[in-house]
Design an enzyme around this catalytic site. Structure first.
Site, PDB file in Angstrom:
ATOM      1  N   SER A  93       0.916  -1.402   0.148  1.00 20.13           N
ATOM      2  CA  SER A  93       0.187   0.033   0.337  1.00 20.13           C
ATOM      3  C   SER A  93       0.793   1.277   0.018  1.00 20.13           C
ATOM      4  O   SER A  93       1.417   1.325   0.567  1.00 20.13           O
ATOM      5  CB  SER A  93      -0.811  -0.444   1.525  1.00 20.13           C
ATOM      6  OG  SER A  93      -1.407   0.671   1.068  1.00 20.13           O
ATOM      7  N   HIS A  97       2.871  12.120  -1.178  1.00 20.68           N
ATOM      8  CA  HIS A  97       2.612  13.319  -0.688  1.00 20.68           C
ATOM      9  C   HIS A  97       3.878  14.519  -0.920  1.00 20.68           C
ATOM     10  O   HIS A  97       4.440  14.584  -0.701  1.00 20.68           O
ATOM     11  CB  HIS A  97       2.109  14.323   0.917  1.00 20.68           C
ATOM     12  CG  HIS A  97       0.844  12.907   0.986  1.00 20.68           C
ATOM     13  ND1 HIS A  97      -0.712  13.827   0.534  1.00 20.68           N
ATOM     14  CD2 HIS A  97       0.342  12.118   2.284  1.00 20.68           C
ATOM     15  CE1 HIS A  97      -1.601  13.403   1.056  1.00 20.68           C
ATOM     16  NE2 HIS A  97      -0.615  12.184   2.079  1.00 20.68           N
ATOM     17  N   HIS A 107      -2.056   7.199  -4.895  1.00 19.28           N
ATOM     18  CA  HIS A 107      -2.028   6.357  -4.295  1.00 19.28           C
ATOM     19  C   HIS A 107      -2.619   5.054  -4.474  1.00 19.28           C
ATOM     20  O   HIS A 107      -2.633   4.849  -6.150  1.00 19.28           O
ATOM     21  CB  HIS A 107      -3.748   6.450  -3.186  1.00 19.28           C
ATOM     22  CG  HIS A 107      -4.283   5.048  -2.476  1.00 19.28           C
ATOM     23  ND1 HIS A 107      -4.923   4.162  -3.230  1.00 19.28           N
ATOM     24  CD2 HIS A 107      -3.930   4.506  -1.762  1.00 19.28           C
ATOM     25  CE1 HIS A 107      -5.874   3.196  -3.018  1.00 19.28           C
ATOM     26  NE2 HIS A 107      -4.827   3.243  -1.430  1.00 19.28           N
ATOM     27  N   ASN A 109      -2.872   0.586  -3.989  1.00 17.09           N
ATOM     28  CA  ASN A 109      -2.679  -0.544  -3.070  1.00 17.09           C
ATOM     29  C   ASN A 109      -3.393  -2.298  -3.974  1.00 17.09           C
ATOM     30  O   ASN A 109      -3.611  -2.233  -5.501  1.00 17.09           O
ATOM     31  CB  ASN A 109      -3.996  -0.829  -2.544  1.00 17.09           C
ATOM     32  CG  ASN A 109      -4.003  -2.005  -0.769  1.00 17.09           C
ATOM     33  OD1 ASN A 109      -5.241  -2.844  -1.930  1.00 17.09           O
ATOM     34  ND2 ASN A 109      -3.630  -1.932   0.081  1.00 17.09           N
ATOM     35  N   HIS A 172     -20.252  12.252   1.117  1.00 11.77           N
ATOM     36  CA  HIS A 172     -20.293  14.213   2.055  1.00 11.77           C
ATOM     37  C   HIS A 172     -20.143  15.185   1.903  1.00 11.77           C
ATOM     38  O   HIS A 172     -20.294  16.116   2.503  1.00 11.77           O
ATOM     39  CB  HIS A 172     -20.154  13.595   3.914  1.00 11.77           C
ATOM     40  CG  HIS A 172     -18.879  13.783   4.137  1.00 11.77           C
ATOM     41  ND1 HIS A 172     -17.853  12.564   3.436  1.00 11.77           N
ATOM     42  CD2 HIS A 172     -18.083  14.453   4.456  1.00 11.77           C
ATOM     43  CE1 HIS A 172     -16.802  13.199   3.781  1.00 11.77           C
ATOM     44  NE2 HIS A 172     -16.158  14.610   4.063  1.00 11.77           N
TER      45      HIS A 172
END
Length: 301
Positions: A93, A97, A107, A109, A172
């Site tokens: 994984s 940054h 990212h 994985n 959200h």
């Protein structure tokens, strides 16, 4: 046929290869290695880079853990709770940054999961989170991933691109985490695929990672940027934190299986920022980025 030991060993080699390539591309940063053991069985090696020339913070984690199958995994497989079932999970994984807001966060994985009843599957993916979305950079990213997928099956890219759009989504906030990529899970020996062919695809995805990200490191790290753009970077990092702590299944799995907290949370940036009800200036590059954080954009068209 690949075994769990041969798959584990390949993931371990992948970790070393990626770290070596990233160190060369960064120029000054070096990964430190931190080996750890899981009390319930297994362990891994966390390799972390900080304060490089290009990379401000990054982690490339390898793990191979085992023990009683977690109850939530059994529920997801619609398997009755059975204390005798054991699981084995291994993978790599990565989250990187960069210092510059002109270089994207990335990212990856790649993972393998096996249970003592014979059930097994592969999962993983790669996604890109630019602080400033650029259509040309997004097109290149998706072209490269499509090329990897198409070498293994024509259905892979459209299915896995859609899966990434849906998975890397902050419900959200009603925005995607970045410009997507590919995401897949529960790849088994079905629909004409074998364990060997699934593993070959995983190997191709893992091997594509370093050259793909190094392209952006070399292309964008020397671009000029302002303090305002650094502030925007911190706000976008805040969104990254929200996704990883609220929605990411890998974070939840690691914590639920008593994984090593430092390794699980290495994905978080060194600094992030939240500003109440922040609204970018209409017509600004920041607003343009938000306009592109949507599902189902065909970046290659």
């Amino acid at each position: 046929m690949p075994t769990k030991d041969s798959i584990r060993d390949w993931f371990s080699t992948l970790q070393q290869d990626i770290c070596s390539q990233l160190e060369v591309a960064d120029g000054t940063g070096k990964f430190i290695s931190d080996a750890w053991e899981r009390p319930g069985g297994g362990g891994g090696v966390s390799r972390v880079i900080t304060d490089g020339k290009i990379l401000e913070k990054g982690g490339v984690n390898f793990s191979a853990v085992w023990g009683p199958a977690p109850e939530h995994v059994l529920r997801s497989l619609k398997v009755p709770a059975d204390a005798s079932l054991e699981f084995f999970a291994t993978g790599v994984s990565i989250v990187l940054h960069p210092h510059s807001p002109m270089v994207p966060i990335i990212h990856m994985n790649t993972r393998y999961f096996e249970m003592s009843n014979g059930t097994w599957w592969f999962g993983g993916g790669i996604d890109l989170t630019p602080h400033y979305a650029d259509e040309a950079d997004a097109r290149y990213f998706h072209q490269q991933l499509k090329g990897v997928c198409d070498q293994h099956h024509p259905s892979y890219y459209p299915a896995f691109k859609k899966w990434a759009d849906d998975y890397f989504y902050l419900k959200h906030r009603q925005e995607t985490r970045g410009i997507g990529g590919i995401f897949f899970d529960y790849l088994k020996d079905n629909e004409g695929f074998t364990k060997a062919s699934r593993f070959e695809f995983i190997r191709a995805v893992g091997s594509a990672f370093a050259p793909l990200y190094i392209y952006y490191m070399q292309k964008n790290h020397s671009l000029p940027y302002t303090e305002r753009q650094k502030e925007w970077q911190c706000l976008r990092r805040g969104r990254y934190v929200e996704f990883n702590l609220v929605w990411d299944r890998g974070t939840k799995f690691g914590l639920d299986t008593d994984g090593r907290t430092e390794s699980i949370l290495m994905s978080l940036p060194p600094q992030a920022r939240w500003e109440y009800n922040h609204r970018p200036t209409p017509g600004s590059p920041e607003q343009h980025t938000l306009d592109l954080l949507k599902k189902d954009i065909d970046w290659i068209a």
